[in-house]
Design a protein around this motif. Structure first.
Motif, PDB file in Angstrom:
ATOM      1  N   THR A  61       0.829  -1.209   0.000  1.00  0.00           N
ATOM      2  CA  THR A  61       0.000   0.000   0.000  1.00  0.00           C
ATOM      3  C   THR A  61       0.860   1.254   0.000  1.00  0.00           C
ATOM      4  O   THR A  61       0.576   2.222  -0.723  1.00  0.00           O
ATOM      5  N   ASP A  82     -10.777   0.077  -3.364  1.00  0.00           N
ATOM      6  CA  ASP A  82     -10.348  -0.694  -2.200  1.00  0.00           C
ATOM      7  C   ASP A  82     -11.353  -1.802  -1.892  1.00  0.00           C
ATOM      8  O   ASP A  82     -12.519  -1.537  -1.610  1.00  0.00           O
ATOM      9  N   ASP A  85      -9.879  -2.523   2.762  1.00  0.00           N
ATOM     10  CA  ASP A  85      -9.772  -1.623   3.917  1.00  0.00           C
ATOM     11  C   ASP A  85     -10.868  -0.575   3.859  1.00  0.00           C
ATOM     12  O   ASP A  85     -11.941  -0.816   3.306  1.00  0.00           O
ATOM     13  N   ASP A  86     -10.623   0.596   4.410  1.00  0.00           N
ATOM     14  CA  ASP A  86     -11.598   1.679   4.363  1.00  0.00           C
ATOM     15  C   ASP A  86     -10.891   3.004   4.144  1.00  0.00           C
ATOM     16  O   ASP A  86      -9.659   3.091   4.160  1.00  0.00           O
ATOM     17  N   GLY A  88     -10.649   5.633   5.960  1.00  0.00           N
ATOM     18  CA  GLY A  88      -9.889   6.181   7.078  1.00  0.00           C
ATOM     19  C   GLY A  88      -8.436   5.772   7.039  1.00  0.00           C
ATOM     20  O   GLY A  88      -7.535   6.601   7.203  1.00  0.00           O
ATOM     21  N   SER A  89      -8.183   4.500   6.799  1.00  0.00           N
ATOM     22  CA  SER A  89      -6.816   3.993   6.778  1.00  0.00           C
ATOM     23  C   SER A  89      -6.020   4.566   5.609  1.00  0.00           C
ATOM     24  O   SER A  89      -4.894   5.031   5.767  1.00  0.00           O
ATOM     25  N   VAL A  90      -6.616   4.545   4.421  1.00  0.00           N
ATOM     26  CA  VAL A  90      -5.889   4.962   3.218  1.00  0.00           C
ATOM     27  C   VAL A  90      -5.625   6.464   3.230  1.00  0.00           C
ATOM     28  O   VAL A  90      -4.498   6.921   2.980  1.00  0.00           O
ATOM     29  N   THR A  92      -5.642   8.539   5.772  1.00  0.00           N
ATOM     30  CA  THR A  92      -4.732   8.890   6.866  1.00  0.00           C
ATOM     31  C   THR A  92      -3.283   8.672   6.447  1.00  0.00           C
ATOM     32  O   THR A  92      -2.397   9.471   6.790  1.00  0.00           O
ATOM     33  N   ARG A  93      -3.033   7.595   5.708  1.00  0.00           N
ATOM     34  CA  ARG A  93      -1.658   7.369   5.222  1.00  0.00           C
ATOM     35  C   ARG A  93      -1.216   8.490   4.296  1.00  0.00           C
ATOM     36  O   ARG A  93      -0.071   8.955   4.366  1.00  0.00           O
TER      37      ARG A  93
END
Length: 346
Positions: A61, A82, A85-86, A88-90, A92-93
């Motif tokens: 990722t 995606d 995941d969701d 928020g995770s992506v 935020t990265r």
């Protein structure tokens, strides 16, 4: 739309292809211009399909988001579809890597499908997004889950080909580079170049496949590193800027993620080391070999602590041991065979 595209659409599928562009010398070979290493060399081919495979926490990722950052910085669009995941995770990265909220709003498009592309007007929604934004990069995260969502078996070659026609080719036909993120098989000894599931996942690619092998773990406050090897390069333009490795693949560089704190990290794709092939820090390589023989598998930081010498030189020695086939790439590093003192067998 170009004249070539018009001609392609007018030609029925089983009519001959017009070869004039190739024969007249106006045909341009595909060049990898999507995403970038730190030396400016590209990662992916526009209009081609690619796969990035690794074990869990190998950096797939981060690798894809590094390319997305490159494209967004150039005011191009990136799409992230995606299946695992969701948002928020992506997202935020992306923020952690320094992307601004406005750049993400304007140039990054996140999809989280819970139904196949054939349901309702899902194909029309995707076609409209691709037409409106003309992305340079489209990431498909979670191919096993994506195929399951479409009622397809990731272990069957025929189903892998169907998924490629229904989803991947629909996107590459717009000129975007498609990058699918996938897992490797659990069998380390016999996995070779292949992702989990059908062989056609590799054989059907029109672009390249990269395999990522983690050497030092990623984490908050750490500098993680994964080796990037080329497992396939159908257009043939990437290997010229890579180095052969002992695995039989070509080393295209390293994914480096330097985490300063939980809110800020820097990602880079560095080229392979351009060093004199005859040079080896043999004494340090021997010391590391002895440490691994004595203590067993060790993470890089423990190897550095267990051996004397300058830190940068010890890191270089470990890299050579990995490339020369004496130590495993994955952390914790294991000794495959002892490295002789002065690099010469007794």
């Amino acid at each position: 739309m170009t004249d070539d595209q018009d001609n392609t659409e007018l030609r029925r599928p089983w009519q001959p292809v017009d070869l004039e562009a190739v024969l007249s010398g106006t045909y341009q070979r595909p060049e990898p211009t999507v995403g970038s290493r730190t030396d400016g060399r590209g990662l992916f081919y526009p209009g081609k399909s690619h796969t990035v495979v690794s074990e869990t926490e190998g950096g797939k990722t981060w690798f894809a988001l590094s390319a997305a950052l490159d494209e967004m910085a150039a005011s191009h669009h990136a799409v992230y579809i995606d299946f695992e995941d969701d948002e928020g995770s992506v997202v935020t990265r992306l923020l952690t890597l320094g992307a601004t909220p406005d750049r993400i709003r304007n140039h990054f498009h996140y999809l989280r499908p819970d139904a196949g592309i054939g349901a309702d007007d899902n194909a029309g929604d995707l076609t409209q997004l691709l037409g409106d934004t003309r992305p340079r990069l489209v990431v498909l995260d979670g191919i096993t889950e994506a195929m399951g969502l479409h009622g397809l078996d990731p272990l069957k070659n025929a189903d892998a080909a169907i998924f490629g026609r229904r989803v991947t080719k629909r996107i590459t036909d717009t000129g975007a580079a498609v990058v699918s993120l996938d897992h490797v098989t659990k069998d380390r000894e016999n996995r070779g170049r292949y992702a989990l599931g059908a062989v056609h996942k590799l054989n059907g690619l029109s672009g390249a496949q990269y395999t990522l092998t983690n050497r030092t773990p990623f984490g908050i406050g750490l500098t993680g590193r994964s080796t990037i090897n080329i497992a396939k390069d159908r257009p043939g333009q990437l290997r010229a800027h890579a180095l052969p490795s002992s695995s039989g693949l070509h080393w295209y560089g390293d994914l480096v993620l330097e985490s300063h704190n939980q809110d800020f990290a820097e990602v880079s794709i560095t080229p392979p080391h351009q060093t004199d092939e005859d040079f080896r820090p043999t004494e340090l390589m021997h010391r590391i070999s002895e440490a691994l023989a004595e203590y067993g598998p060790l993470a890089q930081r423990r190897i550095l602590a267990a051996t004397k010498g300058k830190t940068d030189s010890k890191r270089q020695a470990l890299d050579f041991l990995i490339l020369d086939g004496y130590v495993t790439e994955r952390s914790p590093h294991e000794l495959i065979k002892p490295y002789p003192r002065n690099g010469q067998a007794a």
